[in-house]
Motif scaffolding. Structure first.
Motif, short mmCIF file in Angstrom:
data_model
loop_
_atom_site.label_atom_id
_atom_site.label_comp_id
_atom_site.label_asym_id
_atom_site.label_seq_id
_atom_site.Cartn_x
_atom_site.Cartn_y
_atom_site.Cartn_z
N ALA A 21 34.96 45.82 35.54
CA ALA A 21 34.67 45.54 34.06
C ALA A 21 35.26 44.20 33.48
CB ALA A 21 35.30 46.71 33.39
N LEU A 22 36.43 44.11 34.04
CA LEU A 22 37.34 42.87 33.74
C LEU A 22 36.74 41.73 34.33
CD1 LEU A 22 39.93 41.69 32.32
CD2 LEU A 22 41.05 42.11 34.30
N CYS A 23 36.21 41.75 35.63
CA CYS A 23 35.42 40.75 36.33
C CYS A 23 34.07 40.19 35.37
CB CYS A 23 35.00 40.97 37.52
SG CYS A 23 36.46 41.37 38.82
N ARG A 24 33.43 41.35 34.88
CA ARG A 24 32.24 41.06 34.11
C ARG A 24 32.84 40.23 32.77
NH1 ARG A 24 28.31 45.69 31.78
NH2 ARG A 24 27.01 44.40 30.45
N GLU A 25 33.77 40.84 32.16
CA GLU A 25 34.19 40.34 30.99
C GLU A 25 34.73 38.73 31.06
OE1 GLU A 25 35.40 40.36 26.74
OE2 GLU A 25 33.89 41.37 27.89
N ILE A 26 35.37 38.31 32.18
CA ILE A 26 35.75 37.06 32.39
C ILE A 26 34.77 36.03 32.70
CG2 ILE A 26 36.97 35.82 34.22
CD1 ILE A 26 38.98 38.04 34.64
N VAL A 27 33.51 36.71 33.53
CA VAL A 27 32.47 35.84 33.91
C VAL A 27 31.68 35.43 32.69
CG1 VAL A 27 30.19 35.72 35.05
CG2 VAL A 27 32.41 36.44 36.24
N GLU A 28 31.65 36.47 31.71
CA GLU A 28 30.72 36.28 30.47
C GLU A 28 31.41 35.64 29.51
OE1 GLU A 28 29.33 39.91 29.05
OE2 GLU A 28 27.78 40.12 30.68
N ALA A 29 32.87 35.72 29.67
CA ALA A 29 33.64 34.70 28.75
C ALA A 29 33.31 33.15 29.21
CB ALA A 29 35.05 35.12 28.87
N HIS A 30 33.11 32.86 30.49
CA HIS A 30 32.56 31.72 30.79
C HIS A 30 31.31 31.44 30.75
CE1 HIS A 30 36.81 31.93 32.43
NE2 HIS A 30 36.67 30.70 32.77
N HIS A 31 30.41 32.30 30.16
CA HIS A 31 28.98 31.91 29.91
C HIS A 31 28.22 32.08 31.33
CE1 HIS A 31 29.79 30.99 25.90
NE2 HIS A 31 30.57 30.05 26.28
N GLY A 32 28.81 32.53 32.42
CA GLY A 32 28.34 33.00 33.49
C GLY A 32 27.64 34.04 33.89
N GLN A 33 27.29 34.58 35.01
CA GLN A 33 26.32 35.74 35.28
C GLN A 33 27.21 36.28 36.56
OE1 GLN A 33 22.49 34.88 36.10
NE2 GLN A 33 22.08 34.15 34.01
N ILE A 34 27.25 37.72 36.83
CA ILE A 34 27.91 38.56 37.86
C ILE A 34 26.73 39.61 38.39
CG2 ILE A 34 29.19 40.19 36.18
CD1 ILE A 34 31.21 40.15 38.69
N SER A 35 26.42 39.62 39.51
CA SER A 35 25.59 40.70 40.03
C SER A 35 25.96 41.24 41.37
CB SER A 35 24.09 39.97 40.22
OG SER A 35 24.28 38.94 40.88
N LEU A 36 25.48 42.49 41.53
CA LEU A 36 25.95 43.22 42.67
C LEU A 36 24.79 43.34 43.60
CD1 LEU A 36 28.38 45.92 40.97
CD2 LEU A 36 28.85 43.57 41.64
N HIS A 37 25.11 43.56 44.86
CA HIS A 37 23.90 43.59 45.68
C HIS A 37 24.46 44.13 47.01
CE1 HIS A 37 21.57 40.83 43.04
NE2 HIS A 37 22.94 40.16 43.06
N ASN A 38 23.78 45.26 47.59
CA ASN A 38 24.05 45.81 49.03
C ASN A 38 23.41 44.83 49.87
OD1 ASN A 38 25.33 48.06 48.33
ND2 ASN A 38 23.09 49.05 47.78
N ARG A 39 24.32 44.38 50.87
CA ARG A 39 23.83 43.51 52.04
C ARG A 39 23.04 44.33 53.06
NH1 ARG A 39 29.07 41.03 54.36
NH2 ARG A 39 27.40 39.54 55.35
N ASN A 40 21.89 43.48 53.69
CA ASN A 40 20.85 44.29 54.61
C ASN A 40 21.87 44.55 55.86
OD1 ASN A 40 18.81 43.82 53.20
ND2 ASN A 40 18.54 41.67 53.82
N SER A 41 23.08 43.76 56.13
CA SER A 41 23.90 44.31 57.49
C SER A 41 24.79 45.24 56.96
CB SER A 41 24.40 42.78 57.91
OG SER A 41 25.19 42.32 56.90
N GLY A 42 24.77 45.85 55.98
CA GLY A 42 25.83 46.57 55.40
C GLY A 42 26.80 46.19 54.68
N GLY A 43 27.37 46.74 53.75
CA GLY A 43 28.39 46.15 52.62
C GLY A 43 27.86 45.75 51.59
N LEU A 44 29.00 45.22 50.56
CA LEU A 44 28.47 44.63 49.22
C LEU A 44 28.84 43.39 49.24
CD1 LEU A 44 27.86 46.00 46.56
CD2 LEU A 44 29.99 45.82 45.93
N ASN A 45 27.76 42.57 48.47
CA ASN A 45 27.85 41.19 47.92
C ASN A 45 27.89 41.05 46.25
OD1 ASN A 45 26.24 38.70 47.14
ND2 ASN A 45 27.73 38.08 48.71
#
Length: 436
Positions: A404-428
């Motif tokens: 939640a803090l990561c999202r707040e920091i990114v949006e304070a910089h007018h950026g975007q944050i997204s989460l994606h499961n990797r095909n090989s396993g794990g999270l990106n």
């Protein structure tokens, strides 16, 4: 409109009228005096010459004024308003020419003012975050701004292209929203990006005697996120306020109880005080952590020194680093460091081996891309949908603050944050910080 029939100019008509008016009295006088035909012919010829000369001299200024008006009206028809009529005689035509010059001057000023307003309007529309698209009743795009080109992933201007062709190459959800042709919400889902909520507003207007159709696209993702975060911040501030009001007296009473129990030899009482002290300390850390989220300061944007920042992070966390050369990012160093610390902490706690955690930093026209990847368990759809919301955590001891803090920091910089499961396993976790 001129016809193909034979017509006489005003000069010719005036000369004919003067000649006829002069010849008739000459013929009457010649008939009454019974002159012979030779004298009648000579008198008639002299009368015609004199009448023609006099009529020409009399109507010359009138013809010049009419020619000036004709030239001015032709220029007006062609949209040329800078020409001034030189005819300035003190007669009716002169006053008409003066009136024309005044009208042309006023029209020229109004045209310049309209042109300046059009430039201002175009500047506002081109810099607007809302995507604007205008098509005519023939199905051709006649206007689009930069946001519309970005929305449709067009490398060149959209003007002149067919609307149907634009729908064919557009995102499926975007194409469906346009085909409905009515106001409403729709969602765009893109790879390596958070799903975006958009609102489409449509309108029909008459422009240059031709019907046009206006489409205005407004992105609501950031606005909805901002309102959601503001609600959470308000909740956090209320909870923090109530906890602080309780923790202060509790700490004071705990200290007093410890002083009173110093002379008592009761081990169980000591364990009770230690437990209460530990829980008060934990609650203080809890309040401070959420206070940091609720009162995130405005980013102090400078050029990031990536080598120094990444070297500091590598002293705390193990990760594989991939960074392109000449990456220039304008952001708040302290907040970006906190962002990476939280992401690396989550990556190491995901069950991934430390040597499988990686950080990739690159740059393109959209801005700086930061990707933090691991080989852990990944996230289910339900967890991923709520992972960026405050208080939400799947960890037993988690506070639900990190992402939640990561999202707040990114949006304070007018950026975007997204989460994606990797095909090989794990999270990106993919972050885009736009170029300022």
């Amino acid at each position: 409109m001129q016809s193909n029939k034979f017509f006489l100019s005003i000069t010719t008509k005036l000369m004919l009228l003067c000649n006829i008016s002069a010849i008739i009295p000459v013929w009457i006088i010649s008939w009454l005096t019974q002159l012979d035909w030779l004298l009648i012919g000579v008198n008639t010829l002299l009368t015609v010459l004199i009448a023609s000369y006099v009529s020409f001299r009399l109507c010359r200024s009138t013809v010049q004024g009419m020619h000036s008006l004709e030239t001015g009206l032709l220029n007006l028809k062609d949209g040329e308003l800078t020409t001034q009529l030189a005819y300035n005689n003190n007669d009716e035509l002169g006053r008409l020419c003066q009136l024309y010059n005044q009208s042309a001057k006023q029209l020229r000023q109004e045209k310049q003012w309209i042109y300046q307003r059009e430039l201002m309007l175009d500047k506002v529309l081109q810099s607007s975050p809302q995507a604007v698209l205008l098509k005519n009743d023939k199905g051709f795009i006649v206007y689009s701004n930069y946001s519309a080109r970005d929305l449709f992933n067009a490398k060149t201007a959209l003007e002149g292209s067919q609307f149907e062709q634009l729908l064919t190459n557009a995102h499926p959800q975007l194409s469906q929203a346009l085909q409905r042709g009515s106001d409403g919400l729709f969602t765009l889902e893109a790879e390596n990006q958070e799903a975006q909520a958009w609102h489409l507003s449509t309108g029909k207007l008459l422009l240059n005697n031709q019907y046009h159709y206006l489409y205005v696209f407004k992105q609501l993702t950031r606005e909805l996120s901002r309102q959601e975060v503001e609600v959470w911040k308000k909740v956090i501030r209320i909870i923090s306020h109530e906890l602080n009001n309780s923790l202060g007296p509790m700490s004071s009473m705990l200290h007093s109880g410890q002083l009173l129990s110093e002379n008592l030899n009761e081990p169980r009482l000591k364990r009770v005080f230690e437990t209460i002290s530990e829980r008060i300390k934990h609650l203080n850390e809890f309040v401070q952590g959420y206070g940091k989220f609720a009162k995130l300061p405005t980013p102090q944007v400078i050029t990031l020194d990536w080598p120094v920042l990444l070297e500091q992070l590598q002293r705390q966390w193990q990760f594989i680093l991939e960074i392109n050369k000449d990456v220039t990012t304008l952001a708040d160093p302290t907040q970006i460091e906190q962002l990476l610390i939280n992401l690396l902490k989550n990556a190491h706690e995901s069950g991934s081996a430390p040597e499988q955690v990686s950080v990739c930093i690159s740059q393109d026209t959209k801005g700086t891309h930061i990707s933090v990847s691991d080989q852990g368990k990944g996230m289910s759809e339900q967890v991923m949908a709520n992972a960026l919301i405050p208080f939400y955590s799947t960890k037993v001891t988690g506070s639900g603050l990190g992402l939640a803090l990561c999202r707040e920091i990114v949006e304070a910089h007018h950026g975007q944050i997204s989460l994606h499961n990797r095909n090989s396993g794990g999270l990106n976790v993919h972050v885009i910080l736009p170029s300022v």
